[in-house]
Scaffold this motif. Structure first.
Motif, mmCIF file in Angstrom:
data_model
loop_
_atom_site.group_PDB
_atom_site.id
_atom_site.type_symbol
_atom_site.label_atom_id
_atom_site.label_comp_id
_atom_site.label_asym_id
_atom_site.label_seq_id
_atom_site.Cartn_x
_atom_site.Cartn_y
_atom_site.Cartn_z
ATOM 1 N N ALA A 63 -3.948 1.311 -6.861
ATOM 2 C CA ALA A 63 -3.903 -0.144 -6.724
ATOM 3 C C ALA A 63 -4.901 -0.587 -5.672
ATOM 4 O O ALA A 63 -4.960 -0.014 -4.578
ATOM 5 N N ARG B 38 0.829 -1.208 0.000
ATOM 6 C CA ARG B 38 0.000 0.000 0.000
ATOM 7 C C ARG B 38 0.863 1.258 0.000
ATOM 8 O O ARG B 38 0.637 2.187 -0.780
ATOM 9 N N ILE C 47 -5.790 -3.409 -3.034
ATOM 10 C CA ILE C 47 -5.101 -4.468 -2.298
ATOM 11 C C ILE C 47 -6.136 -5.455 -1.788
ATOM 12 O O ILE C 47 -7.024 -5.094 -1.009
ATOM 13 N N ALA D 162 2.561 1.879 -3.377
ATOM 14 C CA ALA D 162 1.616 2.391 -4.380
ATOM 15 C C ALA D 162 1.406 3.892 -4.211
ATOM 16 O O ALA D 162 1.368 4.645 -5.199
ATOM 17 N N ALA E 212 -2.224 -7.066 -5.576
ATOM 18 C CA ALA E 212 -2.525 -5.681 -5.914
ATOM 19 C C ALA E 212 -3.139 -5.687 -7.304
ATOM 20 O O ALA E 212 -2.604 -6.298 -8.231
#
Length: 461
Positions: free
Chosen positions: A368, A358, A370, A361, A381
């Protein structure tokens, strides 16, 4: 008007099989030129539809004689380019080999042909009070699921595809037909060929019959969802629940961004927070205790709105939303293709790995989603990418590599269930080291001419 004479191999295939089992039309070849991944498509020379093990052996013999490559094909739901015929050759489409051959309810075993789909099998099993546990989301074929060692939402309780396979009938590169196992629950006899061929991604032979374990439909099934203020809290609660010994069947993570996609696609109103979808299988006397115990543990991790599905229809709606999440992403931007990362780490490293994905990204300004089968440490992702935009492709590829290398550093793997295909080949040496040479030696021994699915998974040059 003159017509183009079919090539010699096409003529032989049509003479030994039925004429309508062998196709060279552009429409058929185009249908078999890609999977559901973002990888570049490529058309085969020939598409063949066998109807029996003998047909498959015939195709393999002729392909070897004419030096044509072979690509086993189920429904094309794979996500790493497994079935794309980059070296042309013959695609073997198993959709005509879709028979449920035997259901043995006493031994909890079923034998099927490779083209049987997951939904088709479960429809047949339901008549006997049984079900097949591996549930990757897509209505994939059993053969394709064996090829990639598929996993899915039920793996935390029932295991992955490799745990279900008792026996495979396989056509090898020299045309020999072998069985890799038997019907016994365990064996100490010989090398474990089942585990060799499961997950081989069509590179060692063609499965023609598959014997797998099935299970009794649980007396009671309860599903629900619960929100958390952060992904780290959600994943940390999963580790605590597993350590407590609660026999949970499914435990799935969906982040806030993915929940938004779900709501848009399904016209639902789920809260836009990191969410766990849960399911418990058991009997009426124990399952409510398991549910209550799970809720109390998750409250220690700031859980809120622990909602239990009030009907079977609501439970089905919940899992329909989860299983169609990939389509929710692709339909939100139809001009883009879906790229799905797929790593698996030890449970102790899961919260850190998901948080890293996370944070990375956000740092790289990548949108993205997750999500993951977090009960066994496997997460993804979901990224939408324009396959014609070189800069965008490079950006998401860099993100994918960052996640993979982090997983490997934590003692994990570059793929938990999607497989290697062509997308993850470059990580094999980093993950396996000198063991990769052993794998290549096995490939050379079983397929010395690189007949099956060349340059995929464990490939030889």
């Amino acid at each position: 008007m003159s017509t183009v004479k079919p090539s010699p191999i096409v003529q032989e295939l049509r003479s030994k099989l039925n004429h309508d089992q062998v196709y060279v039309s552009e429409s058929q070849r185009s249908l078999h030129s890609s999977d559901e991944s973002y990888h570049q498509s490529a058309m085969p020379d020939i598409v063949v539809y066998p109807s029996s093990t003998e047909d498959v052996a015939t195709i393999v013999h002729l392909a070897a004689a004419y030096n044509e490559k072979i690509y086993p094909y189920g429904l094309g739901t794979s996500l790493e380019g497994h079935v794309i015929p980059y070296e042309k050759g013959i695609v073997i489409d198993f959709s005509l080999m879709n028979g449920v051959l035997a259901i043995d309810e006493k031994d909890l075993l079923v034998t099927v042909q490779p083209g049987v789909t997951r939904d088709q099998l479960n429809k047949e099993l339901k008549k006997y009070g049984l079900f097949f546990s591996v549930d990757p989301g897509a209505n994939a074929t059993i053969g394709g699921m064996v090829a990639t060692n598929a996993s899915g939402t039920n793996s935390v309780k029932y295991g992955v595809m490799r745990d279900q396979v008792r026996d495979l009938e396989i056509v090898l590169a020299n045309g020999t037909i072998i069985h890799s196992g038997n019907r016994a629950a365990k064996s100490s006899s010989g090398y474990d060929l089942n585990n060799l061929f499961v997950g081989a991604e069509g590179t060692l032979g063609c499965y023609t019959e598959i014997t797998i374990k099935v299970y009794g439909i649980p007396e009671k099934i309860i599903a629900g969802r619960v929100q958390f203020p952060s992904i780290h809290d959600a994943v940390s609660s999963v580790s605590a629940v597993l350590q407590s010994g609660i026999p949970i069947a499914r435990i799935e993570l969906i982040d806030a961004y993915s929940m938004e996609k779900i709501n848009q696609h399904n016209d639902t109103g789920y809260p836009l927070k990191p969410t766990l979808f849960l399911e418990f299988h058991g009997n009426a006397s124990s399952i409510h205790h398991d549910l209550s115990f799970c809720e109390s543990i998750m409250q220690d991790y700031h859980a809120s709105q622990f909602h239990v599905a009030q009907s079977n229809a609501e439970r089905q709606e919940l899992w329909h939303a989860r299983h169609n999440l990939a389509y929710a992403f692709t339909h939100s931007e139809p001009k883009k293709k879906l790229m799905v990362t797929d790593v698996c780490v030890p449970i102790s490293a899961l919260a850190e790995a998901v948080s890293h994905a996370r944070d990375t990204a956000l740092e790289q300004r990548i949108e993205a989603g997750i999500v993951g089968h977090v009960g066994d440490g496997n997460f993804h992702a979901l990224l939408l990418v324009d396959p014609l935009d070189k800069e965008e492709l490079e950006n998401v590829a860099s993100y994918n590599e960052t996640i993979v290398r982090f997983a490997l550093a934590k003692g994990g793997t570059c793929t938990g269930e999607h497989g290697i295909g062509i997308g993850k080949v470059k990580y094999l040496e980093k993950e396996h080291g000198d063991a990769l040479h052993v794998m290549k030696a096995i490939k050379r021994a079983l397929d010395p001419t690189n007949l099956f699915n060349p340059n995929k998974n464990i490939f030889i040059s």
